[in-house]
Write a protein that holds these residues in place. Structure first.
Motif, PDB file in Angstrom:
ATOM      1  N   ARG A 122      19.360  40.701  29.402  1.00 40.32           N
ATOM      2  CA  ARG A 122      20.140  41.223  30.517  1.00 40.32           C
ATOM      3  C   ARG A 122      21.114  42.255  29.948  1.00 40.32           C
ATOM      4  N   SER A 123      21.168  43.440  30.570  1.00 38.32           N
ATOM      5  CA  SER A 123      22.124  44.443  30.089  1.00 38.32           C
ATOM      6  C   SER A 123      22.371  45.486  31.169  1.00 38.32           C
ATOM      7  N   THR A 124      23.549  46.056  31.112  1.00 36.63           N
ATOM      8  CA  THR A 124      23.915  47.130  32.027  1.00 36.63           C
ATOM      9  C   THR A 124      25.093  47.889  31.444  1.00 36.63           C
ATOM     10  N   ASN A 125      25.456  48.994  32.090  1.00 38.58           N
ATOM     11  CA  ASN A 125      26.599  49.810  31.680  1.00 38.58           C
ATOM     12  C   ASN A 125      27.368  50.220  32.916  1.00 38.58           C
ATOM     13  N   GLN A 170      62.883  36.368  37.563  1.00 40.67           N
ATOM     14  CA  GLN A 170      61.902  36.397  36.477  1.00 40.67           C
ATOM     15  C   GLN A 170      60.482  36.182  37.025  1.00 40.67           C
ATOM     16  N   SER A 171      60.212  36.841  38.138  1.00 35.55           N
ATOM     17  CA  SER A 171      58.931  36.679  38.816  1.00 35.55           C
ATOM     18  C   SER A 171      58.279  38.044  39.019  1.00 35.55           C
ATOM     19  N   GLY A 172      56.957  38.053  39.016  1.00 37.84           N
ATOM     20  CA  GLY A 172      56.256  39.322  39.152  1.00 37.84           C
ATOM     21  C   GLY A 172      54.958  39.185  39.923  1.00 37.84           C
ATOM     22  N   LEU A 173      54.454  40.330  40.319  1.00 35.68           N
ATOM     23  CA  LEU A 173      53.181  40.432  41.024  1.00 35.68           C
ATOM     24  C   LEU A 173      52.418  41.628  40.472  1.00 35.68           C
ATOM     25  N   GLN A 174      51.154  41.415  40.114  1.00 38.13           N
ATOM     26  CA  GLN A 174      50.296  42.505  39.645  1.00 38.13           C
ATOM     27  C   GLN A 174      49.078  42.598  40.554  1.00 38.13           C
ATOM     28  N   VAL A 175      48.789  43.813  41.000  1.00 33.79           N
ATOM     29  CA  VAL A 175      47.624  44.076  41.829  1.00 33.79           C
ATOM     30  C   VAL A 175      46.796  45.147  41.132  1.00 33.79           C
ATOM     31  N   ALA A 176      45.512  44.844  40.880  1.00 26.60           N
ATOM     32  CA  ALA A 176      44.663  45.771  40.112  1.00 26.60           C
ATOM     33  C   ALA A 176      43.272  45.854  40.728  1.00 26.60           C
ATOM     34  N   PRO A 177      43.051  46.773  41.674  1.00 27.90           N
ATOM     35  CA  PRO A 177      41.693  46.989  42.184  1.00 27.90           C
ATOM     36  C   PRO A 177      40.856  47.759  41.154  1.00 27.90           C
ATOM     37  N   LYS A 178      39.593  47.470  41.123  1.00 25.82           N
ATOM     38  CA  LYS A 178      38.705  48.121  40.153  1.00 25.82           C
ATOM     39  C   LYS A 178      37.401  48.488  40.845  1.00 25.82           C
ATOM     40  N   VAL A 179      36.966  49.729  40.678  1.00 25.73           N
ATOM     41  CA  VAL A 179      35.677  50.171  41.217  1.00 25.73           C
ATOM     42  C   VAL A 179      34.833  50.709  40.061  1.00 25.73           C
ATOM     43  N   TRP A 180      33.521  50.538  40.178  1.00 20.36           N
ATOM     44  CA  TRP A 180      32.655  50.978  39.079  1.00 20.36           C
ATOM     45  C   TRP A 180      31.316  51.461  39.604  1.00 20.36           C
ATOM     46  N   ALA A 181      30.618  52.171  38.745  1.00 12.70           N
ATOM     47  CA  ALA A 181      29.260  52.631  39.014  1.00 12.70           C
ATOM     48  C   ALA A 181      28.378  52.189  37.858  1.00 12.70           C
ATOM     49  N   TYR A 182      27.121  51.842  38.152  1.00 16.34           N
ATOM     50  CA  TYR A 182      26.174  51.406  37.128  1.00 16.34           C
ATOM     51  C   TYR A 182      25.491  52.629  36.510  1.00 16.34           C
ATOM     52  N   VAL A 183      25.439  52.640  35.177  1.00 15.61           N
ATOM     53  CA  VAL A 183      24.818  53.743  34.451  1.00 15.61           C
ATOM     54  C   VAL A 183      23.874  53.135  33.409  1.00 15.61           C
ATOM     55  N   GLY A 184      22.603  53.473  33.475  1.00 13.74           N
ATOM     56  CA  GLY A 184      21.659  52.943  32.495  1.00 13.74           C
ATOM     57  C   GLY A 184      21.429  51.453  32.643  1.00 13.74           C
ATOM     58  N   ASN A 185      21.383  50.958  33.865  1.00 12.15           N
ATOM     59  CA  ASN A 185      21.114  49.538  34.097  1.00 12.15           C
ATOM     60  C   ASN A 185      19.670  49.202  33.684  1.00 12.15           C
ATOM     61  N   ASP A 186      19.476  47.989  33.136  1.00 15.12           N
ATOM     62  CA  ASP A 186      18.140  47.553  32.739  1.00 15.12           C
ATOM     63  C   ASP A 186      17.328  47.213  33.991  1.00 15.12           C
ATOM     64  N   ASP A 194      23.293  44.829  40.887  1.00 15.78           N
ATOM     65  CA  ASP A 194      24.363  45.325  41.747  1.00 15.78           C
ATOM     66  C   ASP A 194      24.461  44.553  43.058  1.00 15.78           C
ATOM     67  N   GLU A 195      23.350  43.985  43.539  1.00 18.19           N
ATOM     68  CA  GLU A 195      23.367  43.253  44.796  1.00 18.19           C
ATOM     69  C   GLU A 195      24.111  41.931  44.679  1.00 18.19           C
ATOM     70  N   TYR A 196      24.294  41.437  43.447  1.00 21.37           N
ATOM     71  CA  TYR A 196      24.992  40.172  43.217  1.00 21.37           C
ATOM     72  C   TYR A 196      26.376  40.383  42.597  1.00 21.37           C
ATOM     73  N   TRP A 220      33.005  41.509  46.016  1.00 20.58           N
ATOM     74  CA  TRP A 220      32.118  41.484  47.174  1.00 20.58           C
ATOM     75  C   TRP A 220      30.840  42.236  46.825  1.00 20.58           C
ATOM     76  N   ALA A 221      29.705  41.620  47.141  1.00 18.16           N
ATOM     77  CA  ALA A 221      28.402  42.238  46.890  1.00 18.16           C
ATOM     78  C   ALA A 221      27.501  41.994  48.087  1.00 18.16           C
ATOM     79  N   LYS A 222      26.351  42.616  48.080  1.00 20.01           N
ATOM     80  CA  LYS A 222      25.412  42.506  49.199  1.00 20.01           C
ATOM     81  C   LYS A 222      25.027  41.056  49.463  1.00 20.01           C
ATOM     82  N   GLU A 223      24.889  40.260  48.382  1.00 25.07           N
ATOM     83  CA  GLU A 223      24.454  38.874  48.522  1.00 25.07           C
ATOM     84  C   GLU A 223      25.610  37.901  48.773  1.00 25.07           C
ATOM     85  N   GLY A 224      26.839  38.406  48.829  1.00 21.72           N
ATOM     86  CA  GLY A 224      27.950  37.524  49.145  1.00 21.72           C
ATOM     87  C   GLY A 224      29.178  37.761  48.283  1.00 21.72           C
TER      88      GLY A 224
END
Length: 388
Positions: free
Chosen positions: A262-265, A281-297, A305-307, A331-335
């Motif tokens: 199994r491999s992907t980029n 002494q309290s904090g909140l961190q919010v970090a959204p992340k978006v990505w694209a697949y490159v050279g997926n097996d 990507d569907e999972y 969140w993905a296509k399969e749930g």
């Protein structure tokens, strides 16, 4: 004192001869590596204090010793009673201060970038000398560090933990670190500050079947990456204390061959928002992340990507020396997939000198393991972490 006066007189005559605008005077002759160094910046003539351009609030100082060059930022500080040099009473000097690099010592030459003034020479003593240095050689780590000047560039990255599942075959551990390539104090980094954000990252997540007699590893994900992390874009006193941008490329694989491979980029962008309330002494961190697949097996995990999806939202909240709850939602296509991590310092419960965290994790996720990315994992795990 005599040396300071001689240096000052030489600089005054040099300034007059070359028509320079300012000259430098240190507040004392000798310093120690790592010490806060203060100096005075004088206008070359009395008229400049009234009509000339005032020096800025921050200066870039170029320090040289034994062929090495360092760049440091000096900040203007409030004036003090300056009785070491009488000229200060008539030429309106500006006082600056900076922290000297730990590795600099000997005779040091200092030049200020962008300011027309002659350089100055002064002495910096090594931070640790003879008997003090010998006392440090009582451990193997002390000798190891002598030959590892880049250790300071290594830092923690993702959480590091060892967790045993309520179903032992679902036990899990993770290690992670990042490495900064360039010395931020170097002259090159000061001229090109963007390179200070270049990092190598590595995260390894393993799933350990502790229920079997041979305790095999069911799956391991190896995740090396190259990324750039910005400096903090936020200044001021608002509740939003941090705004950072991280972007890069990551490879992920399970290191196996054949049908189990199994491999992907990914190429990704991840902004990080940090809110901190100091009185609590309290904090909140919010970090959204978006990505694209490159050279997926596409032979063994064509529909990954569907999972696994294309988006992840990390939210972390907690007290500095108390409970911290971290959540990850995909969140993905399969749930949807969710993972919750709750940590608490062990020294607050028992073992006062033990610096680890009690760690509980709940996962209800697709693609938690690459080997079975199309299956949903349900797991509750309990253990400890050293980075949360």
């Amino acid at each position: 004192m005599a040396r300071t006066v001689v240096l000052l007189l030489c600089l005054v005559f040099a300034t007059a001869a070359r028509g320079q605008d300012f000259f430098i005077s240190l507040t004392k002759d000798r310093w120690t590596a790592g010490q806060r160094i203060e100096f005075l910046l004088f206008p070359a003539n009395s008229e400049m204090s009234e009509d000339g351009a005032a020096p800025p609030d921050q200066l870039t100082c170029i320090l040289s010793d034994n062929g090495r060059t360092y760049s440091v930022q000096a900040n203007r500080v409030e004036p003090k009673n300056m009785d070491t040099i009488d000229a200060t009473k008539t030429k309106s000097p500006s006082r600056y201060a900076f922290d000297s690099p730990d590795r600099i010592f000997g005779t040091v030459r200092m030049k200020i970038a962008g300011i027309d003034c002659p350089p100055i020479l002064f002495d910096i003593a090594a931070q640790k000398e003879s008997s003090a240095a010998e006392a440090d050689y009582t451990s193997l780590d002390a000798f190891f560090a002598l030959y590892q000047p880049y250790l300071k560039n290594i830092d923690a990255y993702e959480p590091m933990y060892f967790l045993i599942g309520t179903e032992p075959e679902k036990s899990k551990f993770q290690i992670s670190f990042k490495y900064r390539f360039f010395n931020p104090e170097s002259d090159f980094s000061v001229r090109h500050p963007w390179i200070n954000g270049l990092h190598l990252g590595y995260t390894q997540t393993s799933f350990w079947d502790l229920n079997s007699s041979s305790a095999p590893f069911e799956d391991t994900s190896y995740k090396p990456e190259l990324f750039w992390l910005s400096k903090n874009f936020v200044t001021g006193e608002a509740s939003l204390k941090g705004l950072f941008l991280q972007t890069g490329g990551q490879h992920e694989s399970n290191g196996l061959g054949g049908e189990e491979s199994r491999s992907t980029n990914y190429l990704y962008v991840r902004p990080v928002f940090i809110f901190y309330w100091k009185p609590f002494q309290s904090g909140l961190q919010v970090a959204p992340k978006v990505w694209a697949y490159v050279g997926n097996d596409n032979e063994t995990n064509a529909d990954l990507d569907e999972y696994q999806g294309y988006f992840d939202l990390e939210v972390t909240v907690g007290k500095q020396n108390g409970f911290v709850l971290a959540s990850s939602f995909r969140w993905a296509k399969e749930g949807a997939s969710i993972c919750l991590d709750l940590t608490y310092p062990l020294h607050r419960l028992f073992f006062k000198s033990l610096e680890m965290y009690l760690h509980a994790q709940y996962a209800n996720a697709l693609a938690e393991r690459l080997i079975a990315y199309d299956e949903r994992s349900h797991a509750f795990r309990l253990g400890f972490s050293i980075v949360r």
